[in-house]
Write a protein that holds these residues in place. Sequence first.
Motif, PDB file in Angstrom:
ATOM      1  N   LEU A 169       0.862  -1.174   0.000  1.00 21.49           N
ATOM      2  CA  LEU A 169       0.000   0.000   0.000  1.00 21.49           C
ATOM      3  C   LEU A 169       0.901   1.226   0.000  1.00 21.49           C
ATOM      4  CD1 LEU A 169      -2.593  -1.095   2.714  1.00 21.49           C
ATOM      5  CD2 LEU A 169      -2.841  -1.181   0.229  1.00 21.49           C
ATOM      6  N   ALA A 170       0.753   2.066  -1.009  1.00 24.72           N
ATOM      7  CA  ALA A 170       1.630   3.227  -1.149  1.00 24.72           C
ATOM      8  C   ALA A 170       0.771   4.488  -1.293  1.00 24.72           C
ATOM      9  CB  ALA A 170       2.534   3.039  -2.368  1.00 24.72           C
ATOM     10  N   ASP A 171       0.847   5.368  -0.298  1.00 25.00           N
ATOM     11  CA  ASP A 171       0.034   6.594  -0.315  1.00 25.00           C
ATOM     12  C   ASP A 171       0.903   7.758  -0.795  1.00 25.00           C
ATOM     13  OD1 ASP A 171      -1.848   8.570   0.033  1.00 25.00           O
ATOM     14  OD2 ASP A 171      -2.364   8.000   2.083  1.00 25.00           O
ATOM     15  N   GLU A 172       0.715   8.161  -2.030  1.00 23.53           N
ATOM     16  CA  GLU A 172       1.481   9.219  -2.697  1.00 23.53           C
ATOM     17  C   GLU A 172       2.996   9.007  -2.555  1.00 23.53           C
ATOM     18  OE1 GLU A 172      -0.024  13.189  -2.670  1.00 23.53           O
ATOM     19  OE2 GLU A 172      -1.747  12.606  -1.445  1.00 23.53           O
ATOM     20  N   PRO A 173       3.491   7.835  -2.979  1.00 30.26           N
ATOM     21  CA  PRO A 173       4.913   7.528  -2.750  1.00 30.26           C
ATOM     22  C   PRO A 173       5.868   8.409  -3.532  1.00 30.26           C
ATOM     23  CG  PRO A 173       3.943   5.914  -4.231  1.00 30.26           C
ATOM     24  CD  PRO A 173       2.816   6.763  -3.720  1.00 30.26           C
ATOM     25  N   THR A 174       5.367   9.079  -4.581  1.00 32.06           N
ATOM     26  CA  THR A 174       6.261   9.947  -5.360  1.00 32.06           C
ATOM     27  C   THR A 174       5.944  11.423  -5.121  1.00 32.06           C
ATOM     28  OG1 THR A 174       4.802   9.902  -7.302  1.00 32.06           O
ATOM     29  CG2 THR A 174       6.488   8.191  -7.183  1.00 32.06           C
ATOM     30  N   GLY A 175       5.094  11.683  -4.138  1.00 28.38           N
ATOM     31  CA  GLY A 175       4.649  13.062  -3.891  1.00 28.38           C
ATOM     32  C   GLY A 175       5.766  14.028  -3.532  1.00 28.38           C
ATOM     33  N   ASN A 176       6.866  13.504  -2.971  1.00 27.75           N
ATOM     34  CA  ASN A 176       7.984  14.372  -2.578  1.00 27.75           C
ATOM     35  C   ASN A 176       9.179  14.255  -3.515  1.00 27.75           C
ATOM     36  OD1 ASN A 176       6.498  15.123  -0.397  1.00 27.75           O
ATOM     37  ND2 ASN A 176       7.795  14.184   1.156  1.00 27.75           N
ATOM     38  N   LEU A 177       8.973  13.625  -4.680  1.00 28.33           N
ATOM     39  CA  LEU A 177      10.115  13.330  -5.543  1.00 28.33           C
ATOM     40  C   LEU A 177      10.007  14.045  -6.883  1.00 28.33           C
ATOM     41  CD1 LEU A 177      10.265   9.468  -4.873  1.00 28.33           C
ATOM     42  CD2 LEU A 177      11.578  11.272  -3.739  1.00 28.33           C
ATOM     43  N   ASP A 178      11.173  14.319  -7.508  1.00 28.97           N
ATOM     44  CA  ASP A 178      11.167  14.933  -8.839  1.00 28.97           C
ATOM     45  C   ASP A 178      10.743  13.901  -9.882  1.00 28.97           C
ATOM     46  OD1 ASP A 178      13.571  13.579 -10.061  1.00 28.97           O
ATOM     47  OD2 ASP A 178      14.502  14.466  -8.297  1.00 28.97           O
ATOM     48  N   THR A 179      10.514  14.372 -11.105  1.00 29.82           N
ATOM     49  CA  THR A 179       9.939  13.519 -12.145  1.00 29.82           C
ATOM     50  C   THR A 179      10.796  12.297 -12.437  1.00 29.82           C
ATOM     51  OG1 THR A 179       8.996  15.485 -13.102  1.00 29.82           O
ATOM     52  CG2 THR A 179       9.010  13.547 -14.496  1.00 29.82           C
ATOM     53  N   GLN A 180      12.103  12.514 -12.618  1.00 28.23           N
ATOM     54  CA  GLN A 180      12.987  11.394 -12.957  1.00 28.23           C
ATOM     55  C   GLN A 180      13.029  10.361 -11.832  1.00 28.23           C
ATOM     56  OE1 GLN A 180      14.269  10.324 -15.638  1.00 28.23           O
ATOM     57  NE2 GLN A 180      15.421   8.671 -14.660  1.00 28.23           N
ATOM     58  N   THR A 181      13.137  10.853 -10.602  1.00 29.43           N
ATOM     59  CA  THR A 181      13.198   9.931  -9.457  1.00 29.43           C
ATOM     60  C   THR A 181      11.861   9.210  -9.293  1.00 29.43           C
ATOM     61  OG1 THR A 181      14.697  11.515  -8.456  1.00 29.43           O
ATOM     62  CG2 THR A 181      13.878   9.793  -7.022  1.00 29.43           C
ATOM     63  N   SER A 182      10.766   9.917  -9.556  1.00 27.47           N
ATOM     64  CA  SER A 182       9.441   9.283  -9.488  1.00 27.47           C
ATOM     65  C   SER A 182       9.364   8.122 -10.456  1.00 27.47           C
ATOM     66  CB  SER A 182       8.339  10.293  -9.841  1.00 27.47           C
ATOM     67  OG  SER A 182       8.321  11.330  -8.909  1.00 27.47           O
ATOM     68  N   ARG A 183       9.909   8.320 -11.661  1.00 29.41           N
ATOM     69  CA  ARG A 183       9.892   7.235 -12.662  1.00 29.41           C
ATOM     70  C   ARG A 183      10.682   6.039 -12.170  1.00 29.41           C
ATOM     71  NH1 ARG A 183      11.093  11.128 -17.294  1.00 29.41           N
ATOM     72  NH2 ARG A 183       9.014  11.892 -17.782  1.00 29.41           N
ATOM     73  N   GLU A 184      11.819   6.312 -11.540  1.00 25.90           N
ATOM     74  CA  GLU A 184      12.640   5.196 -11.039  1.00 25.90           C
ATOM     75  C   GLU A 184      11.870   4.400  -9.977  1.00 25.90           C
ATOM     76  OE1 GLU A 184      16.656   7.818 -11.774  1.00 25.90           O
ATOM     77  OE2 GLU A 184      16.301   7.046  -9.742  1.00 25.90           O
ATOM     78  N   ILE A 185      11.184   5.136  -9.101  1.00 25.26           N
ATOM     79  CA  ILE A 185      10.412   4.461  -8.047  1.00 25.26           C
ATOM     80  C   ILE A 185       9.264   3.661  -8.674  1.00 25.26           C
ATOM     81  CG2 ILE A 185       8.854   4.880  -6.079  1.00 25.26           C
ATOM     82  CD1 ILE A 185      11.841   5.213  -5.373  1.00 25.26           C
ATOM     83  N   MET A 186       8.607   4.247  -9.678  1.00 23.80           N
ATOM     84  CA  MET A 186       7.489   3.536 -10.320  1.00 23.80           C
ATOM     85  C   MET A 186       7.975   2.315 -11.096  1.00 23.80           C
ATOM     86  SD  MET A 186       4.949   4.960  -9.105  1.00 23.80           S
ATOM     87  CE  MET A 186       3.781   3.910  -9.953  1.00 23.80           C
ATOM     88  N   ASP A 187       9.183   2.399 -11.662  1.00 20.60           N
ATOM     89  CA  ASP A 187       9.750   1.216 -12.336  1.00 20.60           C
ATOM     90  C   ASP A 187       9.956   0.087 -11.327  1.00 20.60           C
ATOM     91  OD1 ASP A 187       9.732   2.385 -14.818  1.00 20.60           O
ATOM     92  OD2 ASP A 187      11.810   3.089 -14.710  1.00 20.60           O
ATOM     93  N   ILE A 188      10.342   0.449 -10.104  1.00 20.16           N
ATOM     94  CA  ILE A 188      10.516  -0.577  -9.061  1.00 20.16           C
ATOM     95  C   ILE A 188       9.165  -1.219  -8.735  1.00 20.16           C
ATOM     96  CG2 ILE A 188      11.082  -0.953  -6.622  1.00 20.16           C
ATOM     97  CD1 ILE A 188      13.250   1.261  -6.958  1.00 20.16           C
ATOM     98  N   PHE A 189       8.124  -0.388  -8.543  1.00 21.58           N
ATOM     99  CA  PHE A 189       6.794  -0.953  -8.247  1.00 21.58           C
ATOM    100  C   PHE A 189       6.328  -1.860  -9.389  1.00 21.58           C
ATOM    101  CE2 PHE A 189       6.104   2.798  -5.301  1.00 21.58           C
ATOM    102  CZ  PHE A 189       6.028   2.033  -4.155  1.00 21.58           C
ATOM    103  N   THR A 190       6.569  -1.422 -10.620  1.00 24.43           N
ATOM    104  CA  THR A 190       6.158  -2.215 -11.782  1.00 24.43           C
ATOM    105  C   THR A 190       6.846  -3.577 -11.770  1.00 24.43           C
ATOM    106  OG1 THR A 190       5.814  -0.211 -13.059  1.00 24.43           O
ATOM    107  CG2 THR A 190       6.056  -2.245 -14.318  1.00 24.43           C
ATOM    108  N   ARG A 191       8.146  -3.561 -11.486  1.00 24.74           N
ATOM    109  CA  ARG A 191       8.898  -4.823 -11.443  1.00 24.74           C
ATOM    110  C   ARG A 191       8.378  -5.736 -10.325  1.00 24.74           C
ATOM    111  NH1 ARG A 191      12.974  -6.513  -8.671  1.00 24.74           N
ATOM    112  NH2 ARG A 191      13.697  -4.523  -7.833  1.00 24.74           N
ATOM    113  N   LEU A 192       8.112  -5.145  -9.162  1.00 20.96           N
ATOM    114  CA  LEU A 192       7.607  -5.955  -8.040  1.00 20.96           C
ATOM    115  C   LEU A 192       6.264  -6.584  -8.397  1.00 20.96           C
ATOM    116  CD1 LEU A 192       8.525  -3.578  -5.075  1.00 20.96           C
ATOM    117  CD2 LEU A 192       9.629  -5.749  -5.681  1.00 20.96           C
ATOM    118  N   ASN A 193       5.456  -5.831  -9.145  1.00 18.75           N
ATOM    119  CA  ASN A 193       4.141  -6.334  -9.549  1.00 18.75           C
ATOM    120  C   ASN A 193       4.269  -7.416 -10.621  1.00 18.75           C
ATOM    121  OD1 ASN A 193       1.647  -5.552 -11.725  1.00 18.75           O
ATOM    122  ND2 ASN A 193       1.096  -6.103  -9.629  1.00 18.75           N
TER     123      ASN A 193
END
Length: 244
Positions: A169-193
């Motif tokens: 469960l992730a509540d706004e996990p990229t809310g404090n991050l810049d665009t590039q870093t947000s993409r990196e975090i979302m790539d991690i979630f995608t891989r985990l899924n």
Amino acid sequence: MTADALIQISHLEKQYETAAGPVPVLHDISLNIASGEFVAIMGPSGSGKSTFMNILGCLDVPTSGQYILQGSDVGMLDGDALAKLRNQVIGFVFQGFNLLPRANLETNVALPLLYARVDKAERLQRARHYLNEMGLGKYCKSLPSNISGGQQQRVAIARALAGKPSLILADEPTGNLDTQTSREIMDIFTRLNTEEGITIVLVTHEPDIAHYAKRLVRFVDGRIVHDGGVEAAGEEMAHQGATC
Ligand SMILES: Nc1ncnc2c1ncn2[C@@H]1O[C@H](COP(=O)(O)OP(=O)(O)OP(=O)(O)O)[C@@H](O)[C@H]1O
Ligand SMILES: [Mg+2]
């Protein structure tokens, strides 16, 4: 119940009891999420997304309605059973990372395992393993203040993974991050899924982030107004008007 239903919610209502009287927040929410889904939750500020996530995470209880998590009726469990279920099933990732500032990264990742009664050697082994997996192996002894925001969020993901959850469960996990870093975090979630089959439910205000999910649920005024394809994510601003 279908075999792969991880979350089954029916007719859920939530109101907060305040000094000024009850504040109704969620209304007649019914929703099933199957094991392996990747769901984005959107909606205007104050529409009840975090309230809903807290209930999903067994951190708060609904006022009425039923919540079945991995076959267990959450409303029927006592505090110990609920904590056990939460520890076994759920990993949390928050907007503000929520790391302990004075504890090194290894300790931060290992700490929830203490509450899950995992023995010390296993706690440290898992902490190092998941920090390594997040590319942070060489920072095990560093303090959170000595790494970047994106790295701190990766520590939080390592902490969530250390409990071997079937649901993140992730509540706004990229809310404090810049665009590039947000993409990196979302790539991690995608891989985990996709690779690990972990079910992900993620709140975001950003359509670009919602597009990483396969299903979009939109809340407005505590009700679900959309449950379907993520292509509708871009309509968020129209729904939100000036509220965000
Ligand atoms: N502990 C509480 N007591 C009383 N009211 C609360 C409490 N927590 C939240 N609320 C109210 O419930 C409503 C929904 O809040 P919630 O935090 O779930 O919204 P949200 O959709 O997550 O908003 P945001 O996008 O700003 O994070 C708001 O009107 C909020 O003021
Ligand atoms: Mg919120």
